[in-house]
Design an enzyme around this catalytic site. Structure first.
Site, mmCIF file in Angstrom:
data_model
loop_
_atom_site.group_PDB
_atom_site.id
_atom_site.type_symbol
_atom_site.label_atom_id
_atom_site.label_comp_id
_atom_site.label_asym_id
_atom_site.label_seq_id
_atom_site.Cartn_x
_atom_site.Cartn_y
_atom_site.Cartn_z
ATOM 1 N N ASP A 51 0.820 -1.199 0.000
ATOM 2 C CA ASP A 51 0.000 0.000 0.000
ATOM 3 C C ASP A 51 0.866 1.266 0.000
ATOM 4 O OD1 ASP A 51 -2.360 1.428 0.042
ATOM 5 O OD2 ASP A 51 -2.548 1.391 2.223
ATOM 6 N N ARG A 83 0.015 7.585 -2.817
ATOM 7 C CA ARG A 83 0.462 8.684 -1.959
ATOM 8 C C ARG A 83 1.923 9.028 -2.221
ATOM 9 N NH1 ARG A 83 -1.493 6.045 3.374
ATOM 10 N NH2 ARG A 83 -2.024 4.396 1.904
ATOM 11 N N TRP A 84 2.725 8.006 -2.483
ATOM 12 C CA TRP A 84 4.143 8.225 -2.791
ATOM 13 C C TRP A 84 4.273 9.106 -4.029
ATOM 14 C CZ3 TRP A 84 7.601 7.267 -6.739
ATOM 15 C CH2 TRP A 84 8.966 7.233 -6.414
ATOM 16 N N THR A 134 -10.396 -7.151 -5.997
ATOM 17 C CA THR A 134 -11.642 -7.090 -6.758
ATOM 18 C C THR A 134 -12.191 -5.666 -6.756
ATOM 19 O OG1 THR A 134 -12.776 -7.832 -4.737
ATOM 20 C CG2 THR A 134 -12.302 -9.499 -6.406
ATOM 21 N N ASN A 138 -10.403 -2.968 -6.764
ATOM 22 C CA ASN A 138 -9.560 -2.070 -7.567
ATOM 23 C C ASN A 138 -10.103 -1.864 -8.980
ATOM 24 O OD1 ASN A 138 -6.383 -3.166 -6.127
ATOM 25 N ND2 ASN A 138 -7.738 -1.503 -5.531
#
Length: 246
Positions: free
Chosen positions: A21, A25-26, A67, A69
């Site tokens: 995860d 954000r990265w 699923t 995603n």
């Protein structure tokens, strides 16, 4: 934390599962598209796979695409499928060098044709490898998995091949995607989120959970070692008392 790590062969998890995860954000922190974060996460996958193989971990399962995603923006889903296809092609030599066998769990029929073909090609080419089993959870959701297992068992009862008295934990386990794998011993989630997001709900019933604030593209071998240090300090009781274990 002391990151000096000396593997204790008698106390390493047999099966490590990772919720990768933080890619989005990265990328956002760097003013880039989310897809760039997913691409950067490939390096973390490579280093983690090689580190686990080096430690003789038997099974490594990576939560690559859930699923849920499929509900993400089409552009991001397409980028993820492209990254998957290219990564499988590029990483095949590494898998062969490290004697790694590729496996997948989930509803792979939902994958686009080209990534699905590449996935099954690599699975076929590594099927005789005898080292670590690397499982990619693709189009995977644990609730969907359990629902499918219940339907299979109901059909067997309906056709008289099974009696309700035969239903037990082992029978249910034999109808899950993970039927040929041991349950997870250690579940790692990166990015600071502390939930398991519909991942291995049955198989992680007694797993040790480890959460790190490190975003997935920054996850390296030393971070894996920190998770293993934490794991080796814990007492796994499986419902028993400490005194019973001693």
């Amino acid at each position: 934390m002391d990151t000096t790590f000396t593997p204790n062969a008698e106390n390493l998890p047999r099966h490590i599962a990772i919720i990768m995860d933080g890619n989005g954000r990265w990328a956002k922190q760097r003013g880039m598209l989310r897809a760039f974060g997913h691409e950067s996460g490939v390096k973390s996958v490579r280093e983690t796979v090689e580190a686990c193989a080096k430690l003789n971990i038997g099974y490594l399962t990576l939560y690559a695409f859930s699923t849920e995603n499929w509900n993400r923006p089409r552009l991001e889903v397409d980028a993820l499928m492209s990254i998957l296809m290219n990564s499988l092609k590029k990483e095949l030599p590494t898998m062969q060098k490290n004697n790694i066998r590729l496996n997948t769990i989930g509803n792979a029929d939902m994958l686009p044709d080209r990534p699905k073909k590449q996935l099954y090609d690599v699975i076929e080419q590594t099927k005789t490898n005898t080292g670590m089993v690397l499982t990619l959870a693709l189009s995977y959701g644990s609730r969907e998995e359990l629902t499918a297992a219940v339907k299979e068992i109901c059909e067997l009862i309906k056709t008289g091949q099974l009696d309700t008295a035969d239903i037990n934990e082992n029978l249910i386990g034999s109808h899950l995607y993970t039927r040929n794998m041991p349950d997870a011993d250690l579940v790692i989630r990166t990015s600071g989120e502390q939930r398991i997001s519909n991942f291995l709900l049955w198989q992680a019933a007694y797993a040790e959970l480890y959460f790190t604030n490190v975003l997935w593209p920054d996850f390296r071998e030393k971070d894996l070692h920190e998770a293993l240090i934490s794991y080796q300090k814990r007492e796994r009781r499986f419902g028993k008392t400490s005194e019973q274990l001693k």
